[in-house]
Motif scaffolding. Structure first.
Motif, PDB file in Angstrom:
ATOM      1  N   PHE A 105      -1.786   2.305   0.918  1.00  0.00           N
ATOM      2  CA  PHE A 105      -2.120   1.658   2.192  1.00  0.00           C
ATOM      3  C   PHE A 105      -2.685   0.263   1.962  1.00  0.00           C
ATOM      4  N   LEU A 106      -3.605   0.150   0.989  1.00  0.00           N
ATOM      5  CA  LEU A 106      -4.221  -1.142   0.693  1.00  0.00           C
ATOM      6  C   LEU A 106      -3.194  -2.143   0.165  1.00  0.00           C
ATOM      7  N   ASN A 107      -2.304  -1.666  -0.705  1.00  0.00           N
ATOM      8  CA  ASN A 107      -1.271  -2.557  -1.248  1.00  0.00           C
ATOM      9  C   ASN A 107      -0.342  -3.072  -0.143  1.00  0.00           C
ATOM     10  N   GLU A 108       0.014  -2.185   0.769  1.00  0.00           N
ATOM     11  CA  GLU A 108       0.895  -2.575   1.864  1.00  0.00           C
ATOM     12  C   GLU A 108       0.235  -3.627   2.750  1.00  0.00           C
ATOM     13  N   LYS A 109      -1.043  -3.382   3.093  1.00  0.00           N
ATOM     14  CA  LYS A 109      -1.740  -4.323   3.972  1.00  0.00           C
ATOM     15  C   LYS A 109      -2.067  -5.636   3.256  1.00  0.00           C
ATOM     16  N   GLN A 110      -2.285  -5.559   1.940  1.00  0.00           N
ATOM     17  CA  GLN A 110      -2.540  -6.776   1.175  1.00  0.00           C
ATOM     18  C   GLN A 110      -1.279  -7.640   1.116  1.00  0.00           C
ATOM     19  N   GLN A 111      -0.136  -7.004   0.902  1.00  0.00           N
ATOM     20  CA  GLN A 111       1.132  -7.743   0.908  1.00  0.00           C
ATOM     21  C   GLN A 111       1.405  -8.356   2.280  1.00  0.00           C
ATOM     22  N   ASP A 112       1.073  -7.596   3.318  1.00  0.00           N
ATOM     23  CA  ASP A 112       1.263  -8.091   4.682  1.00  0.00           C
ATOM     24  C   ASP A 112       0.390  -9.324   4.923  1.00  0.00           C
ATOM     25  N   TYR A 113      -0.838  -9.291   4.421  1.00  0.00           N
ATOM     26  CA  TYR A 113      -1.747 -10.428   4.567  1.00  0.00           C
ATOM     27  C   TYR A 113      -1.189 -11.664   3.864  1.00  0.00           C
ATOM     28  N   HIS A 114      -0.737 -11.491   2.603  1.00  0.00           N
ATOM     29  CA  HIS A 114      -0.210 -12.632   1.853  1.00  0.00           C
ATOM     30  C   HIS A 114       1.072 -13.163   2.492  1.00  0.00           C
ATOM     31  N   TRP A 115       1.885 -12.271   3.065  1.00  0.00           N
ATOM     32  CA  TRP A 115       3.099 -12.724   3.736  1.00  0.00           C
ATOM     33  C   TRP A 115       2.757 -13.607   4.934  1.00  0.00           C
ATOM     34  N   ILE A 116       1.754 -13.205   5.708  1.00  0.00           N
ATOM     35  CA  ILE A 116       1.357 -13.995   6.884  1.00  0.00           C
ATOM     36  C   ILE A 116       0.849 -15.360   6.462  1.00  0.00           C
ATOM     37  N   ILE A 117       0.046 -15.413   5.388  1.00  0.00           N
ATOM     38  CA  ILE A 117      -0.471 -16.695   4.897  1.00  0.00           C
ATOM     39  C   ILE A 117       0.692 -17.598   4.466  1.00  0.00           C
ATOM     40  N   ARG A 118       1.649 -17.030   3.719  1.00  0.00           N
ATOM     41  CA  ARG A 118       2.796 -17.825   3.264  1.00  0.00           C
ATOM     42  C   ARG A 118       3.643 -18.291   4.452  1.00  0.00           C
ATOM     43  N   SER A 119       3.839 -17.410   5.420  1.00  0.00           N
ATOM     44  CA  SER A 119       4.666 -17.750   6.582  1.00  0.00           C
ATOM     45  C   SER A 119       4.018 -18.842   7.427  1.00  0.00           C
ATOM     46  N   LEU A 120       2.687 -18.773   7.571  1.00  0.00           N
ATOM     47  CA  LEU A 120       1.977 -19.813   8.326  1.00  0.00           C
ATOM     48  C   LEU A 120       2.073 -21.159   7.624  1.00  0.00           C
ATOM     49  N   GLU A 121       1.952 -21.154   6.293  1.00  0.00           N
ATOM     50  CA  GLU A 121       2.073 -22.401   5.532  1.00  0.00           C
ATOM     51  C   GLU A 121       3.477 -22.970   5.660  1.00  0.00           C
TER      52      GLU A 121
END
Length: 438
Positions: free
Chosen positions: A278-294
């Motif tokens: 669960f943590l790995n999935e949500k951590q990847q989701d967080y990094h994806w959002i940061i990359r997408s916003l950039e």
């Protein structure tokens, strides 16, 4: 042809639309308000994603030397604007009108069936069935409502609205009442020559009726309708620094995104596979959002920067110097797909030295001219508006006349069909409907 059964291998490349790619595309086309909503919803789904809203400053500290008196009165401006609605205006009137308690109940019900312009939108037969009385009684109750101020309230059509106002005039205009009552369609469509023959009157009298009708109010309830002003927040700003124009992101409305380290550390201490997954999935989701916003910010900056490079005259001299430009040109120069440019400018606004405008407004078609320089469609429309504004209203310019004048005066080469299309887009009627007879 070999039809024998067998096994074979084939290698091919194709782009698959993953969920992350789909969300990245959606993220690019979001407006600032939509992006804020998206991030807030993501924060509810992902406990590792913490957002901190940036509150706008609503209080201005007292400047040095400012009088205490003016500061004491500043609180008045912070009171919410309570508008007087159409219902507020009508209810006291019906209380003073002579009618039975039952009629008052029905007329009150009718008020809730008025639209923003004061028109009655209910179905009289359905209301009659609901209150268990006749259609004639329903009509009578509507007639009571139509006696309120302002005149025209409770009308079901524009024709009825105008008639209600004409009947209230102190000085009766019998010709106007007759035309609106019996020949409204012909009058509104400006078939005045036919109408003048039908009524055996001079066409100038119809022109006078038309001018008189224009003094009436086709939307008597609109004065009581209030919508809060919608404020446009620019996504980017173009500012002049010396001889250059600089593009800057205006992302103050977007919340600050932070990684919830405490939550991650507390759950990561558990030696549980499901928790770790669960943590790995949500951590990847967080990094994806940061990359997408950039990536979103980078794309918007690049597209806006290229627009500024190609529209230098606009930013230096004003909107009349807008040059024709297509999204395909921008996409080819940036090496991205045309649809990416389209998503990058969708519902995005740029603050320029000449006001805040939509990014997509910079993309216009090229119009041929007698010179080597091409013109934008917006410039052609401005030239058309000027010609029509200055025309002789008794002999208005036809579309063909406009075509010839655009070529002679401005060197613009367009077809009659193009002129007709632009005229419709500008909301300008044809020459026959612009003609005056006095």
């Amino acid at each position: 042809m070999d039809l024998r059964a067998g096994l074979s291998q084939q290698q091919s490349l194709k782009l698959s639309m993953t969920q992350e790619l789909s969300q990245a595309i959606a993220l690019l086309q979001y407006s600032a308000i939509e992006l804020v909503d998206f991030l807030e919803n993501k924060a509810l789904e992902n406990p590792l994603l913490h957002i901190k809203s940036r509150k706008a400053e609503v209080y201005q500290p007292k400047a040095k030397g400012q009088s205490q008196k003016s500061n004491d009165k500043a609180w008045i401006e912070q009171i919410s604007d309570q508008r007087f609605t159409l219902a507020d205006h009508l209810f006291p009137q019906i209380q003073d009108m002579k009618m039975s308690p039952f009629q008052k109940r029905v007329v009150t019900h009718y008020i809730y069936h008025l639209d923003d312009n004061g028109y009655f939108t209910g179905n009289l037969q359905d209301i009659a069935n609901h209150f268990n009385f006749s259609l004639a009684d329903a009509e009578e109750c509507l007639a009571i409502l139509q006696r309120v101020e302002p005149a025209g309230i409770g009308a079901r059509t524009l024709r009825e609205c105008l008639l209600l106002q004409l009947n209230r005039q102190e000085v009766k205009n019998e010709l106007a009442e007759r035309i609106v009552s019996e020949h409204f369609s012909m009058f509104a469509e400006k078939k005045w020559k036919q109408l003048s023959k039908l009524l055996s009157i001079d066409i100038k009298e119809i022109q006078q009726v038309f001018d008189y009708i224009l003094t009436l109010n086709p939307k008597p309830g609109a004065a009581f309708h209030y919508e809060r002003a919608s404020y446009v927040i620019p996504d980017v700003m173009v500012v002049q620094e010396g001889d250059q124009f600089v593009v800057r992101l205006f992302d103050h409305i977007l919340p600050k995104i932070q990684f919830n380290k405490d939550y991650f550390a507390s759950l990561n201490s558990y030696q549980d596979k499901k928790v770790n997954d669960f943590l790995n999935e949500k951590q990847q989701d967080y990094h994806w959002i940061i990359r997408s916003l950039e990536q979103r910010q980078k794309t918007i900056l690049n597209v806006t920067g290229k627009i500024v490079d190609k529209q230098q005259a606009y930013f230096e001299k004003g909107p009349t110097f807008l040059k024709p430009m297509t999204m395909k040109e921008i996409s080819e120069e940036l090496g991205i797909h045309e649809s990416t440019v389209s998503r990058a400018v969708r519902e995005k606004y740029v603050q320029t030295p000449f006001g805040t405008v939509e990014l997509k407004s910079f993309f216009t078609n090229a119009i041929e001219s007698v010179s080597d320089e091409s013109l934008s469609s917006s410039k052609v429309k401005m030239a058309m508006e000027k010609l029509i504004k200055e025309e002789n209203k008794q002999k208005p310019l036809s579309d063909l006349d406009i075509v010839q004048l655009l070529k002679e005066n401005d060197g613009i080469v367009v077809s009659r069909r193009t002129v007709a299309k632009y005229r419709d887009q500008l909301g300008i009627p044809s020459s026959s409907k612009r003609k005056r007879y006095d």
